[in-house]
Scaffold this active site. Structure first.
Site, mmCIF file in Angstrom:
data_model
loop_
_atom_site.group_PDB
_atom_site.id
_atom_site.type_symbol
_atom_site.label_atom_id
_atom_site.label_comp_id
_atom_site.label_asym_id
_atom_site.label_seq_id
_atom_site.Cartn_x
_atom_site.Cartn_y
_atom_site.Cartn_z
ATOM 1 N N LYS A 135 42.081 14.779 -21.945
ATOM 2 C CA LYS A 135 43.285 13.968 -21.714
ATOM 3 C C LYS A 135 43.302 12.727 -22.603
ATOM 4 C CE LYS A 135 42.556 13.482 -17.213
ATOM 5 N NZ LYS A 135 41.385 14.317 -16.914
ATOM 6 N N ARG A 159 46.174 11.137 -9.198
ATOM 7 C CA ARG A 159 45.082 12.052 -8.888
ATOM 8 C C ARG A 159 45.130 12.532 -7.442
ATOM 9 N NH1 ARG A 159 41.304 10.164 -13.269
ATOM 10 N NH2 ARG A 159 39.541 11.572 -13.238
ATOM 11 N N ARG A 213 29.481 14.582 -24.044
ATOM 12 C CA ARG A 213 30.041 13.239 -24.156
ATOM 13 C C ARG A 213 29.057 12.198 -23.608
ATOM 14 N NH1 ARG A 213 35.802 12.169 -21.359
ATOM 15 N NH2 ARG A 213 34.610 11.890 -19.456
ATOM 16 N N ARG A 250 28.708 6.391 -20.544
ATOM 17 C CA ARG A 250 29.225 6.508 -19.182
ATOM 18 C C ARG A 250 28.195 7.172 -18.291
ATOM 19 N NH1 ARG A 250 35.306 8.779 -19.112
ATOM 20 N NH2 ARG A 250 34.580 9.250 -16.999
ATOM 21 N N ARG A 310 32.670 15.323 -9.541
ATOM 22 C CA ARG A 310 33.995 14.985 -10.081
ATOM 23 C C ARG A 310 34.876 16.234 -10.145
ATOM 24 N NH1 ARG A 310 31.877 12.471 -15.305
ATOM 25 N NH2 ARG A 310 34.023 12.428 -16.034
HETATM 26 P P1 ADP Z 1 37.520 11.852 -16.210
HETATM 27 O O1 ADP Z 1 38.919 12.363 -16.139
HETATM 28 O O2 ADP Z 1 36.841 12.193 -17.506
HETATM 29 O O3 ADP Z 1 36.714 12.150 -15.008
HETATM 30 P P2 ADP Z 1 38.440 9.069 -16.059
HETATM 31 O O4 ADP Z 1 38.029 8.141 -17.135
HETATM 32 O O5 ADP Z 1 39.873 9.462 -15.969
HETATM 33 O O6 ADP Z 1 37.487 10.305 -16.222
HETATM 34 O O7 ADP Z 1 38.021 8.478 -14.637
HETATM 35 C C1 ADP Z 1 36.722 8.040 -14.353
HETATM 36 C C2 ADP Z 1 36.590 7.676 -12.872
HETATM 37 O O8 ADP Z 1 37.491 6.598 -12.552
HETATM 38 C C3 ADP Z 1 36.962 8.786 -11.892
HETATM 39 O O9 ADP Z 1 35.893 9.681 -11.639
HETATM 40 C C4 ADP Z 1 37.336 7.956 -10.639
HETATM 41 O O10 ADP Z 1 36.193 7.483 -9.980
HETATM 42 C C5 ADP Z 1 38.035 6.740 -11.230
HETATM 43 N N1 ADP Z 1 39.503 6.975 -11.343
HETATM 44 C C6 ADP Z 1 40.216 7.117 -12.488
HETATM 45 N N2 ADP Z 1 41.515 7.335 -12.222
HETATM 46 C C7 ADP Z 1 41.643 7.324 -10.865
HETATM 47 C C8 ADP Z 1 42.725 7.517 -9.947
HETATM 48 N N3 ADP Z 1 43.964 7.771 -10.381
HETATM 49 N N4 ADP Z 1 42.464 7.448 -8.624
HETATM 50 C C9 ADP Z 1 41.248 7.191 -8.172
HETATM 51 N N5 ADP Z 1 40.168 7.027 -8.963
HETATM 52 C C10 ADP Z 1 40.348 7.080 -10.291
#
Ligand code: ADP
Length: 189
Positions: A14, A89, A128, A134, A146
């Protein structure tokens, strides 16, 4: 205004595709993951509140996330539109986003879902983890959690946007350029 939700499981690509869409269509890119990480780095109260959830691979509570997203949108009044990456989400986040966009006289144009099989996701996330810095990419158990959270709480959003006839699927396998071309094609329709 053009407002795009870029959707897909962790590791689907994404962030990479969002950067390209942003440049092509002159949109503001809002990645909730990036915003949380920035706040964690600066040790803001939002960052401190989010960190414990992120480190476990859990979602940050809806209340916190929705408030943050709305304030980010409001801070770009000049924008021609947004690309939402990592948000919504949950169904609660999606309906809050619809209500909020409606209150500022706009709406979601399309939701683009990047389709990638689970085995490939785990491979990409672990790769990654070697350079992203991270912690949530380094541990196979956190990655698995996740993906589990995605399947349990987020995947249903495909139905949510399907009902609105806004859900479009794109094959997320292949070269980055190939995937970008597929996404652009959907957005130009
Ligand atoms: P990825 O999609 O690679 O898991 P992101 O960078 O989008 O990683 O998100 C990392 C973390 O941030 C998620 O695992 C969650 O803990 C938190 N997070 C991100 N976006 C949201 C959201 N919309 N609602 C709740 N938690 C979120």
């Amino acid at each position: 205004m053009m407002n795009i939700v870029l959707f897909g499981p962790p590791g689907a690509g994404k962030g990479t595709q969002a950067e390209r869409i942003m440049n092509q269509f002159n949109l503001t890119h809002l990645s909730t993951g990036d915003i949380f990480r920035e706040n964690i780095k600066k040790e803001t109260s939002l960052g401190i509140a989010a960190k414990s959830f992120i480190d476990k691979g859990e979602l940050v509570p809806d209340e916190v996330t929705i408030k943050m997203l709305e304030s980010e949108v409001k801070s770009h009044p000049e924008s021609d539109g947004f690309i939402f990456d990592g948000f919504p989400r949950t169904v609660q986040q999606a309906s809050a986003l619809d209500a909020f966009l409606n209150s500022i006289d706009t709406s979601i144009t399309k939701m683009i879902a990047l389709d990638v099989p689970e085995k490939e996701l785990i491979k990409r996330l672990l790769a990654r983890g070697k350079y992203s810095g991270r912690a949530d990419d380094l541990d196979a158990n956190i990655i698995a959690n996740r993906i589990h959270v995605y399947l349990e709480k987020t995947a249903v959003l495909a139905d949510y946007y399907n009902k609105q006839k806004k859900h479009f699927s794109v094959n997320g396998l292949g070269s980055i350029d190939d995937i970008t071309n597929r996404v652009f094609k959907e957005l130009e329709k």
